[in-house]
Design a protein around this motif. Structure first.
Motif, PDB file in Angstrom:
ATOM      1  N   ASN A   2       0.891  -1.000   0.040  1.00  8.76           N
ATOM      2  CA  ASN A   2      -0.120   0.000  -0.070  1.00  8.76           C
ATOM      3  C   ASN A   2       0.940   1.425  -0.022  1.00  8.76           C
ATOM      4  N   PRO A   3       0.840   2.002  -0.852  1.00 11.55           N
ATOM      5  CA  PRO A   3       1.708   3.107  -1.033  1.00 11.55           C
ATOM      6  C   PRO A   3       1.539   4.407   0.013  1.00 11.55           C
ATOM      7  N   GLU A   4       0.274   4.262   0.472  1.00 12.04           N
ATOM      8  CA  GLU A   4       0.007   5.075   1.550  1.00 12.04           C
ATOM      9  C   GLU A   4       0.651   5.023   2.813  1.00 12.04           C
ATOM     10  N   THR A   5       0.918   3.647   3.135  1.00 11.57           N
ATOM     11  CA  THR A   5       1.438   3.073   4.441  1.00 11.57           C
ATOM     12  C   THR A   5       2.716   2.425   4.242  1.00 11.57           C
ATOM     13  N   SER A   7       6.336   1.432   4.427  1.00 10.82           N
ATOM     14  CA  SER A   7       7.359   2.103   5.632  1.00 10.82           C
ATOM     15  C   SER A   7       8.679   1.466   5.569  1.00 10.82           C
ATOM     16  N   PRO A   8       9.356   1.670   4.276  1.00 14.05           N
ATOM     17  CA  PRO A   8      10.584   0.962   4.268  1.00 14.05           C
ATOM     18  C   PRO A   8      11.794   1.043   5.290  1.00 14.05           C
ATOM     19  N   LYS A   9      12.811   0.223   5.706  1.00 14.49           N
ATOM     20  CA  LYS A   9      13.358   0.337   6.571  1.00 14.49           C
ATOM     21  C   LYS A   9      14.857   1.107   6.153  1.00 14.49           C
ATOM     22  N   HIS A  10      15.246   0.841   5.004  1.00 12.84           N
ATOM     23  CA  HIS A  10      16.624   1.236   4.507  1.00 12.84           C
ATOM     24  C   HIS A  10      16.649   2.211   3.529  1.00 12.84           C
ATOM     25  N   PHE A  11      15.370   3.107   3.295  1.00 16.76           N
ATOM     26  CA  PHE A  11      15.525   4.210   2.587  1.00 16.76           C
ATOM     27  C   PHE A  11      14.293   4.999   2.736  1.00 16.76           C
ATOM     28  N   LEU A  12      14.348   6.327   2.291  1.00 19.67           N
ATOM     29  CA  LEU A  12      13.143   7.186   2.406  1.00 19.67           C
ATOM     30  C   LEU A  12      11.954   6.907   1.413  1.00 19.67           C
ATOM     31  N   TRP A  13      10.964   7.180   1.543  1.00 20.96           N
ATOM     32  CA  TRP A  13       9.703   6.803   0.978  1.00 20.96           C
ATOM     33  C   TRP A  13       8.680   7.784   1.028  1.00 20.96           C
ATOM     34  N   SER A  14       7.829   8.502   0.031  1.00 27.70           N
ATOM     35  CA  SER A  14       6.986   9.254   0.279  1.00 27.70           C
ATOM     36  C   SER A  14       6.066   9.187  -1.005  1.00 27.70           C
ATOM     37  N   PHE A  15       4.772   9.374  -0.754  1.00 29.55           N
ATOM     38  CA  PHE A  15       3.678   9.120  -2.092  1.00 29.55           C
ATOM     39  C   PHE A  15       2.677  10.206  -1.794  1.00 29.55           C
ATOM     40  N   GLN A  16       2.423  10.860  -3.036  1.00 31.94           N
ATOM     41  CA  GLN A  16       1.228  11.779  -3.136  1.00 31.94           C
ATOM     42  C   GLN A  16       1.018  11.944  -4.599  1.00 31.94           C
ATOM     43  N   ASP A  17      -0.550  12.024  -4.813  1.00 28.73           N
ATOM     44  CA  ASP A  17      -1.019  12.376  -6.071  1.00 28.73           C
ATOM     45  C   ASP A  17      -0.392  11.382  -7.251  1.00 28.73           C
ATOM     46  N   GLY A  18      -0.112  10.050  -7.004  1.00 30.72           N
ATOM     47  CA  GLY A  18       0.467   9.011  -8.239  1.00 30.72           C
ATOM     48  C   GLY A  18       1.876   9.398  -8.058  1.00 30.72           C
ATOM     49  N   VAL A  19       2.527  10.160  -7.589  1.00 33.78           N
ATOM     50  CA  VAL A  19       4.163  10.066  -7.323  1.00 33.78           C
ATOM     51  C   VAL A  19       4.947   9.600  -6.249  1.00 33.78           C
ATOM     52  N   ALA A  20       5.460   8.520  -6.141  1.00 35.64           N
ATOM     53  CA  ALA A  20       6.291   8.176  -5.332  1.00 35.64           C
ATOM     54  C   ALA A  20       7.801   8.617  -5.270  1.00 35.64           C
ATOM     55  N   ARG A  21       8.343   9.104  -4.108  1.00 38.95           N
ATOM     56  CA  ARG A  21       9.925   9.566  -4.078  1.00 38.95           C
ATOM     57  C   ARG A  21      10.561   8.507  -3.100  1.00 38.95           C
ATOM     58  N   ASP A  43      12.973  -5.292  -3.951  1.00 40.06           N
ATOM     59  CA  ASP A  43      11.936  -5.833  -3.655  1.00 40.06           C
ATOM     60  C   ASP A  43      10.519  -4.865  -4.155  1.00 40.06           C
ATOM     61  N   MET A  44      10.945  -3.521  -3.703  1.00 43.60           N
ATOM     62  CA  MET A  44      10.278  -2.465  -3.887  1.00 43.60           C
ATOM     63  C   MET A  44       9.715  -2.413  -5.373  1.00 43.60           C
ATOM     64  N   PHE A  45      10.746  -2.320  -6.285  1.00 39.02           N
ATOM     65  CA  PHE A  45      10.640  -2.181  -7.591  1.00 39.02           C
ATOM     66  C   PHE A  45       9.916  -3.379  -8.233  1.00 39.02           C
ATOM     67  N   ARG A  46      10.163  -4.452  -7.859  1.00 31.77           N
ATOM     68  CA  ARG A  46       9.384  -5.502  -8.324  1.00 31.77           C
ATOM     69  C   ARG A  46       7.828  -5.456  -7.662  1.00 31.77           C
ATOM     70  N   GLU A  47       7.593  -5.156  -6.680  1.00 31.41           N
ATOM     71  CA  GLU A  47       6.134  -5.023  -6.298  1.00 31.41           C
ATOM     72  C   GLU A  47       5.378  -4.172  -7.104  1.00 31.41           C
ATOM     73  N   LEU A  48       6.242  -2.789  -7.366  1.00 33.80           N
ATOM     74  CA  LEU A  48       5.544  -1.746  -8.097  1.00 33.80           C
ATOM     75  C   LEU A  48       4.885  -2.037  -9.300  1.00 33.80           C
ATOM     76  N   VAL A  49       5.329  -3.495  -9.889  1.00 36.78           N
ATOM     77  CA  VAL A  49       4.476  -3.900 -11.201  1.00 36.78           C
ATOM     78  C   VAL A  49       3.030  -3.909 -10.878  1.00 36.78           C
ATOM     79  N   TYR A  50       2.585  -4.229  -9.440  1.00 39.03           N
ATOM     80  CA  TYR A  50       1.137  -4.476  -9.243  1.00 39.03           C
ATOM     81  C   TYR A  50       0.754  -3.520  -8.499  1.00 39.03           C
ATOM     82  N   VAL A  51       1.275  -2.332  -8.201  1.00 36.61           N
ATOM     83  CA  VAL A  51       0.823  -1.128  -7.529  1.00 36.61           C
ATOM     84  C   VAL A  51       0.397   0.127  -8.553  1.00 36.61           C
ATOM     85  N   LYS A  52      -0.933   0.086  -8.975  1.00 38.83           N
ATOM     86  CA  LYS A  52      -1.024   0.812  -9.992  1.00 38.83           C
ATOM     87  C   LYS A  52      -1.342   2.336  -9.435  1.00 38.83           C
ATOM     88  N   GLU A  53      -1.529   2.358  -8.294  1.00 39.09           N
ATOM     89  CA  GLU A  53      -1.683   3.841  -7.484  1.00 39.09           C
ATOM     90  C   GLU A  53      -0.458   4.517  -7.885  1.00 39.09           C
TER      91      GLU A  53
END
Length: 269
Positions: A2-5, A7-21, A43-53
């Motif tokens: 879920n891009p809204e929740t 919370s990776p352990k080893h890098f920063l993540w933020s998500f808003q309006d379809g854009v992940a940083r 693992d995160m980039f692999r999962e993004l295949v299925y995260v259309k948000e």
């Protein structure tokens, strides 16, 4: 995921309006990679295949630097003690990060500031679009530590971006190149003041996120696939890909908007 929740352990993540940083976050060491951050990014980039948000990813800099490559103490030291099997496990794992970046359908924009060397340069290379600050220094410095330049796909991807001769010089000598050289060579799409870099990357990401994202994913896939195709095969593959896009609702929305002299509102379906 879920891009809204998320919370990776080893890098920063933020998500808003379809854009992940995403960004590495060890600024005191110029943001090196560790075994753990390599694997979690893969693992995160692999999962993004299925995260259309998530429609676009910005890989940003933090604390004035992009990435200083593999951590000398956390990675390089332990590698000197591994046997061949363990070393191959590592090099395949790092290569899998590039595979995951190229395979995920979302365009990836790298906003590169300061140091971008070794695996950091590879992450920039593996992105789809690259913007840089003027003081950025990029180096595929594997040769300088006694290794071959053929790391994580560099010998396949880098010549396609900057040409065979320039790639050979960079990989054989491990020399750094400036932001201006990178711009002149086509490695960077644009160079701008450091204080404007992040905002520009996010602005372009927002523009992509508002576009026909299904079609953008098709474009990225074709750019990948057509590296190993003949011209005839590529034209046929593009004919099939475009026919698929012509069945999307976004294509119909664009037509209706054009007929009404309005701007289309794409929804990615």
């Amino acid at each position: 995921m879920n891009p809204e929740t998320f919370s990776p352990k080893h890098f920063l993540w933020s998500f808003q309006d379809g854009v992940a940083r995403v960004a590495l976050n060890r600024p005191e060491r110029k943001n090196p990679l560790t075994f753990e951050s390599y694997a979690e990014l893969r693992d995160m980039f692999r999962e993004l295949v299925y995260v259309k948000e998530v429609k676009v990813v910005v890989f940003g800099s933090e604390g004035g630097n992009f990435c200083s490559g593999g951590d000398v103490h956390d990675i390089i030291g332990p590698l000197t003690k591994k046997n061949m099997s363990g070393l191959l496990d590592f090099t395949r794992m790092t290569g899998d990060l590039v595979k995951a970046m190229r395979t995920c359908p979302q365009p990836i924009i790298a906003a590169v500031d300061g140091v971008s060397v070794g695996a950091g340069a590879i992450i920039s290379m593996a992105s789809d679009i690259r913007y840089a600050a003027p003081e950025t220094k990029t180096a595929f410095l594997f040769n300088r530590v006694g290794l071959a330049g053929c790391d994580m796909g560099a010998c396949a991807i880098l010549p396609r971006i900057i040409g065979h001769g320039r790639a050979s010089e960079v990989l054989f000598f491990g020399r750094s190149f400036s932001a201006q050289e990178g711009l002149d060579w086509g490695f960077f799409n644009a160079v701008m003041p450091a204080e404007e870099l992040e905002a520009h990357a996010m602005k372009m990401a927002a523009k992509l996120a508002a576009g026909p994202t299904f079609a953008n994913g098709i474009t990225k896939n074709q750019l990948n696939m057509e590296w190993s195709m003949s011209i005839d095969m590529a034209i046929e593959a593009e004919a099939q890909a475009q026919a698929i896009c012509m069945q999307t609702k976004d294509f119909l929305r664009a037509y209706d908007a054009f007929a009404a002299k309005e701007k289309p509102a794409f929804e990615g379906d």
